[in-house]
Scaffold this motif. Structure first.
Motif, PDB file in Angstrom:
ATOM      1  N   VAL A  67       0.838  -1.195   0.000  1.00  0.00           N
ATOM      2  CA  VAL A  67       0.000   0.000   0.000  1.00  0.00           C
ATOM      3  C   VAL A  67       0.874   1.247   0.000  1.00  0.00           C
ATOM      4  O   VAL A  67       0.610   2.211  -0.735  1.00  0.00           O
ATOM      5  CB  VAL A  67      -0.960  -0.021   1.210  1.00  0.00           C
ATOM      6  CG1 VAL A  67      -1.579   1.370   1.453  1.00  0.00           C
ATOM      7  CG2 VAL A  67      -2.056  -1.056   0.993  1.00  0.00           C
ATOM      8  N   LEU A  68       1.933   1.256   0.797  1.00  0.00           N
ATOM      9  CA  LEU A  68       2.835   2.402   0.826  1.00  0.00           C
ATOM     10  C   LEU A  68       3.526   2.593  -0.525  1.00  0.00           C
ATOM     11  O   LEU A  68       3.677   3.723  -1.000  1.00  0.00           O
ATOM     12  CB  LEU A  68       3.871   2.229   1.934  1.00  0.00           C
ATOM     13  CG  LEU A  68       4.868   3.388   2.087  1.00  0.00           C
ATOM     14  CD1 LEU A  68       4.146   4.702   2.339  1.00  0.00           C
ATOM     15  CD2 LEU A  68       5.853   3.105   3.214  1.00  0.00           C
ATOM     16  N   GLN A  69       3.921   1.487  -1.166  1.00  0.00           N
ATOM     17  CA  GLN A  69       4.540   1.593  -2.487  1.00  0.00           C
ATOM     18  C   GLN A  69       3.579   2.223  -3.493  1.00  0.00           C
ATOM     19  O   GLN A  69       3.963   3.095  -4.284  1.00  0.00           O
ATOM     20  CB  GLN A  69       4.973   0.213  -2.968  1.00  0.00           C
ATOM     21  CG  GLN A  69       6.152  -0.382  -2.201  1.00  0.00           C
ATOM     22  CD  GLN A  69       6.403  -1.827  -2.563  1.00  0.00           C
ATOM     23  OE1 GLN A  69       5.652  -2.436  -3.324  1.00  0.00           O
ATOM     24  NE2 GLN A  69       7.464  -2.407  -2.002  1.00  0.00           N
ATOM     25  N   LEU A  74       1.419   6.946  -6.561  1.00  0.00           N
ATOM     26  CA  LEU A  74       0.412   7.969  -6.825  1.00  0.00           C
ATOM     27  C   LEU A  74       0.980   9.366  -6.601  1.00  0.00           C
ATOM     28  O   LEU A  74       0.747  10.283  -7.400  1.00  0.00           O
ATOM     29  CB  LEU A  74      -0.805   7.742  -5.926  1.00  0.00           C
ATOM     30  CG  LEU A  74      -1.655   6.507  -6.239  1.00  0.00           C
ATOM     31  CD1 LEU A  74      -2.635   6.231  -5.116  1.00  0.00           C
ATOM     32  CD2 LEU A  74      -2.399   6.681  -7.559  1.00  0.00           C
ATOM     33  N   ALA A  75       1.760   9.527  -5.523  1.00  0.00           N
ATOM     34  CA  ALA A  75       2.363  10.831  -5.257  1.00  0.00           C
ATOM     35  C   ALA A  75       3.366  11.200  -6.346  1.00  0.00           C
ATOM     36  O   ALA A  75       3.408  12.352  -6.799  1.00  0.00           O
ATOM     37  CB  ALA A  75       3.044  10.814  -3.888  1.00  0.00           C
ATOM     38  N   THR A  76       4.175  10.221  -6.772  1.00  0.00           N
ATOM     39  CA  THR A  76       5.160  10.457  -7.822  1.00  0.00           C
ATOM     40  C   THR A  76       4.490  10.892  -9.122  1.00  0.00           C
ATOM     41  O   THR A  76       5.018  11.735  -9.857  1.00  0.00           O
ATOM     42  CB  THR A  76       5.986   9.177  -8.062  1.00  0.00           C
ATOM     43  OG1 THR A  76       6.626   8.807  -6.847  1.00  0.00           O
ATOM     44  CG2 THR A  76       7.031   9.395  -9.143  1.00  0.00           C
ATOM     45  N   ALA A 165       5.839   1.438 -12.648  1.00  0.00           N
ATOM     46  CA  ALA A 165       7.194   1.784 -12.219  1.00  0.00           C
ATOM     47  C   ALA A 165       7.170   3.081 -11.423  1.00  0.00           C
ATOM     48  O   ALA A 165       6.537   4.057 -11.805  1.00  0.00           O
ATOM     49  CB  ALA A 165       8.094   1.935 -13.446  1.00  0.00           C
ATOM     50  N   ALA A 166       7.851   3.063 -10.281  1.00  0.00           N
ATOM     51  CA  ALA A 166       7.907   4.240  -9.418  1.00  0.00           C
ATOM     52  C   ALA A 166       9.351   4.549  -9.068  1.00  0.00           C
ATOM     53  O   ALA A 166      10.249   3.737  -9.292  1.00  0.00           O
ATOM     54  CB  ALA A 166       7.095   4.007  -8.142  1.00  0.00           C
ATOM     55  N   ASN A 167       9.592   5.716  -8.542  1.00  0.00           N
ATOM     56  CA  ASN A 167      10.926   6.067  -8.086  1.00  0.00           C
ATOM     57  C   ASN A 167      11.360   5.129  -6.965  1.00  0.00           C
ATOM     58  O   ASN A 167      10.548   4.652  -6.180  1.00  0.00           O
ATOM     59  CB  ASN A 167      10.952   7.512  -7.571  1.00  0.00           C
ATOM     60  CG  ASN A 167      10.768   8.497  -8.700  1.00  0.00           C
ATOM     61  OD1 ASN A 167      10.869   8.148  -9.874  1.00  0.00           O
ATOM     62  ND2 ASN A 167      10.482   9.747  -8.348  1.00  0.00           N
ATOM     63  N   ALA A 168      12.636   4.878  -6.866  1.00  0.00           N
ATOM     64  CA  ALA A 168      13.133   3.970  -5.826  1.00  0.00           C
ATOM     65  C   ALA A 168      12.944   4.566  -4.435  1.00  0.00           C
ATOM     66  O   ALA A 168      12.697   3.863  -3.470  1.00  0.00           O
ATOM     67  CB  ALA A 168      14.608   3.669  -6.062  1.00  0.00           C
ATOM     68  N   THR A 169      13.061   5.891  -4.330  1.00  0.00           N
ATOM     69  CA  THR A 169      12.892   6.543  -3.033  1.00  0.00           C
ATOM     70  C   THR A 169      11.444   6.939  -2.848  1.00  0.00           C
ATOM     71  O   THR A 169      10.910   7.685  -3.664  1.00  0.00           O
ATOM     72  CB  THR A 169      13.775   7.798  -2.941  1.00  0.00           C
ATOM     73  OG1 THR A 169      15.125   7.424  -3.189  1.00  0.00           O
ATOM     74  CG2 THR A 169      13.639   8.448  -1.568  1.00  0.00           C
ATOM     75  N   PRO A 180       5.905  -0.538  11.842  1.00  0.00           N
ATOM     76  CA  PRO A 180       7.215  -0.792  11.229  1.00  0.00           C
ATOM     77  C   PRO A 180       7.160  -0.706   9.708  1.00  0.00           C
ATOM     78  O   PRO A 180       6.340  -1.368   9.067  1.00  0.00           O
ATOM     79  CB  PRO A 180       7.536  -2.213  11.707  1.00  0.00           C
ATOM     80  CG  PRO A 180       6.798  -2.349  12.996  1.00  0.00           C
ATOM     81  CD  PRO A 180       5.531  -1.569  12.806  1.00  0.00           C
ATOM     82  N   GLY A 181       8.030   0.109   9.148  1.00  0.00           N
ATOM     83  CA  GLY A 181       8.115   0.221   7.708  1.00  0.00           C
ATOM     84  C   GLY A 181       7.067   1.108   7.078  1.00  0.00           C
ATOM     85  O   GLY A 181       7.062   1.304   5.876  1.00  0.00           O
ATOM     86  N   MET A 182       6.175   1.690   7.886  1.00  0.00           N
ATOM     87  CA  MET A 182       5.094   2.489   7.335  1.00  0.00           C
ATOM     88  C   MET A 182       5.319   3.970   7.608  1.00  0.00           C
ATOM     89  O   MET A 182       5.929   4.356   8.612  1.00  0.00           O
ATOM     90  CB  MET A 182       3.749   2.065   7.935  1.00  0.00           C
ATOM     91  CG  MET A 182       3.284   0.689   7.512  1.00  0.00           C
ATOM     92  SD  MET A 182       3.034   0.559   5.725  1.00  0.00           S
ATOM     93  CE  MET A 182       1.573   1.582   5.538  1.00  0.00           C
ATOM     94  N   THR A 183       4.839   4.791   6.705  1.00  0.00           N
ATOM     95  CA  THR A 183       4.800   6.226   6.910  1.00  0.00           C
ATOM     96  C   THR A 183       3.343   6.608   7.124  1.00  0.00           C
ATOM     97  O   THR A 183       2.457   6.029   6.526  1.00  0.00           O
ATOM     98  CB  THR A 183       5.355   6.959   5.673  1.00  0.00           C
ATOM     99  OG1 THR A 183       6.672   6.469   5.406  1.00  0.00           O
ATOM    100  CG2 THR A 183       5.417   8.451   5.909  1.00  0.00           C
ATOM    101  N   GLU A 184       3.105   7.563   7.952  1.00  0.00           N
ATOM    102  CA  GLU A 184       1.730   7.924   8.289  1.00  0.00           C
ATOM    103  C   GLU A 184       0.958   8.332   7.051  1.00  0.00           C
ATOM    104  O   GLU A 184       1.482   8.991   6.154  1.00  0.00           O
ATOM    105  CB  GLU A 184       1.738   9.058   9.304  1.00  0.00           C
ATOM    106  CG  GLU A 184       0.377   9.370   9.885  1.00  0.00           C
ATOM    107  CD  GLU A 184       0.504  10.397  10.979  1.00  0.00           C
ATOM    108  OE1 GLU A 184       0.223  11.580  10.692  1.00  0.00           O
ATOM    109  OE2 GLU A 184       0.877  10.039  12.088  1.00  0.00           O
TER     110      GLU A 184
END
Length: 545
Positions: A67-69, A74-76, A165-169, A180-184
């Motif tokens: 989901v974060l990926q 979507l943001a990218t 395909a998305a940016n690596a960062t 763990p591993g999640m951003t809000e």
């Protein structure tokens, strides 16, 4: 709150003001938005199985990572909070991931049925001014032309890695680390729109019902507390994920309790039985015809369904014969009639456990936070037992229709949604639904509720579908005509009439029948298109529609 819920673990409630001018009963302690439900599942049951889709098995931790990926993608691609994203996918794990990711990004998900035509998809995109669509290779050729949907900036194909395909960062979705591993998740308000679901459109253009975060959270809590759901439950998603039942009752509710979503890509009764047994299904919601098809399978009696404890159903009456057969075969299974709509974020009423057989003609009692009133045509409440239009209020009722203030004003009064259903409620709070207002027949002054006749016909062995419509009559105005799909038996008009005459008044007995060799026409949300059936009947009679 209806006293039948007093024996259940119902969370504390209080009155709250919603959407500016509504005062409703709401759960006092609840998640602020849908993404918080996912976050809670990650924290409490990160290694628990979240999704089973064929050979794909994902834990809640893995769901969170994906989901974060996708939210990062979507943001990218400059899909911003508040943007609408159409999800045009079949029942598959990617549907769940994309729905959660769109909401994590703070955007608005717009699921659309895969049965929808290209023009229907184009209408939804244009009406909500969607910025993106997520679909699959089998539907790619049916995507609307760019000229039809100028608002659409991005097209994602879940079967094409290049499209995803998305940016690596990861882009900064926002905030600090949580699970763990999640951003809000991107901050949203509880009254912000989370999902737009387009209503049936049986007459006129579909309307985009705005399901807010607080609507969805309350519906999940209603299902969880009245059905006793927990992280040990495993639901089988066999109805379309894009429909309010699949999305809310199966997907969102399992997210809320950190249970397991078992996905069946297309309902086939034999495959359902095998999948349910293999995965230890404990819970599902389906339409009555699906239960009947299960009972017709030779494998049914040999299938281990001992884990199955809750079977919800709605959308049509369940024949008594089906309820009795299920009870005999699976004594541990609790069958519960539920009643709701897109505009109520799925549930409004449900049958308290153990009372289905005793109240066979009822869809249950209002859920803890729900309120139901039966109103006459002048907008006055009717006493118990009298028939009128069902109006519904509560924190699960949507705040209106997307960019359609006229429809919102017409169908809502002080936050009460006018369902268009004719029904009654007795002194104990049991609700009965008789018909759609527009589908009621008038035979020489006698009112006939088509659902009552259809319900009785569905109890006739071999009848899989039945739909009653009015046949024009110069003397009586209307007569009862029925369309029947019964592919495995040979029935006559006399058989139909004899069966109905056993329990129905003589004026309700069908006088003519159309035998349908195929399933009856339905809209993308699964409702029988009686308008088409009426047009077909008029054509067969040589009359103009």
């Amino acid at each position: 709150m209806n006293p039948f819920w007093s024996e259940h673990a119902i969370p504390p409630m209080r009155r709250e003001a919603f959407f500016g001018d509504r005062l409703v009963h709401a759960f006092a302690q609840r998640a602020p938005h849908v993404s918080a439900l996912l976050h809670n599942a990650l924290l409490s049951h990160g290694e628990g199985v979240a999704i089973v889709d064929g050979d794909t098995r994902l834990t809640w931790t893995q769901v969170g990572e994906r989901v974060l990926q996708l939210a990062t993608l979507l943001a990218t691609r400059e899909i911003n909070p508040g943007d609408r994203v159409v999800i045009w996918l079949s029942n598959r794990h990617e549907f769940v991931l994309w729905w959660l990711a769109v909401l994590w990004r703070g955007a608005v998900a717009v699921p659309v049925s895969i049965r929808e035509s290209s023009d229907g998809v184009a209408y939804a995109i244009a009406q909500c001014q969607a910025a993106a669509i997520c679909t699959e290779v089998s539907l790619w050729a049916r995507l609307p032309d760019a000229a039809q949907v100028p608002s659409l900036r991005q097209r994602f194909n879940v079967d094409d890695a290049r499209s995803l395909a998305a940016n690596a960062t990861p882009a900064p979705v926002t905030g600090h680390q949580t699970a763990p591993g999640m951003t809000e998740a991107h901050p949203v308000g509880s009254e912000d729109v989370a999902t737009i679901l387009y209503t049936s459109g049986t007459t006129g253009k579909p309307k985009g019902a705005m399901l807010t975060h607080v609507n969805i959270v309350h519906s999940c809590m209603h299902f969880a507390c009245t059905m006793g759901l927990s992280a040990q439950d495993r639901t089988l998603l066999a109805v379309p994920a894009s429909h309010v039942t699949g999305l809310i009752a199966n997907i969102a509710t399992m997210v809320s309790v950190a249970g397991t979503i078992i996905i069946q890509r297309e309902f086939k009764a034999a495959d359902f039985l095998a999948l349910a047994a293999r995965e230890g299904m404990t819970h599902t919601l389906m339409v009555p015809a699906m239960y009947k098809l299960l009972l017709m399978q030779a494998e049914f009696a040999r299938t281990d369904l001992s884990a199955w404890r809750v079977g919800g159903y709605g959308g049509a009456p369940m024949p008594v014969s089906t309820i009795d057969a299920m009870a005999q075969a699976l004594p541990r299974l609790v069958l519960l009639n539920t009643y709701g709509a897109t505009e109520t974020t799925s549930p409004t009423t449900t049958m308290p456990p153990g009372l289905t057989r005793a109240h066979i003609d009822s869809v249950g009692v209002p859920l803890p936070c729900a309120r139901v009133a039966v109103m006459d045509d002048e907008g006055r409440e009717l006493p118990p037992g009298e028939v009128g239009e069902i109006w519904i209020s509560g924190p699960m009722v949507v705040k209106g229709y997307w960019d359609n203030p006229a429809a919102t004003a017409k169908e809502f009064t002080a936050g009460w949604w006018h369902s268009g259903d004719l029904g009654s409620m007795d002194a104990q709070g049991f609700v009965r639904v008789f018909d759609r207002k527009k589908d009621m027949l008038n035979r020489g002054g006698y009112k006939i509720y088509s659902v009552e006749v259809e319900n009785h016909l569905m109890g006739l062995a071999g009848v899989l579908e039945a739909a009653v419509v009015a046949k024009p009559c110069p003397v009586l105005g209307e007569r009862v005509h029925v369309f029947i799909h019964a592919p495995h038996v040979q029935l006559s008009v006399s058989d139909i009439q004899t069966h109905c005459a056993q329990a129905l008044a003589d004026y309700k007995v069908p006088e003519s029948v159309t035998w349908s060799s195929s399933l009856l026409p339905r809209n993308p949300n699964g409702k029988v298109l009686k308008r088409q059936l009426r047009e077909r009947l008029l054509h067969d009679l040589g009359l103009s529609a």
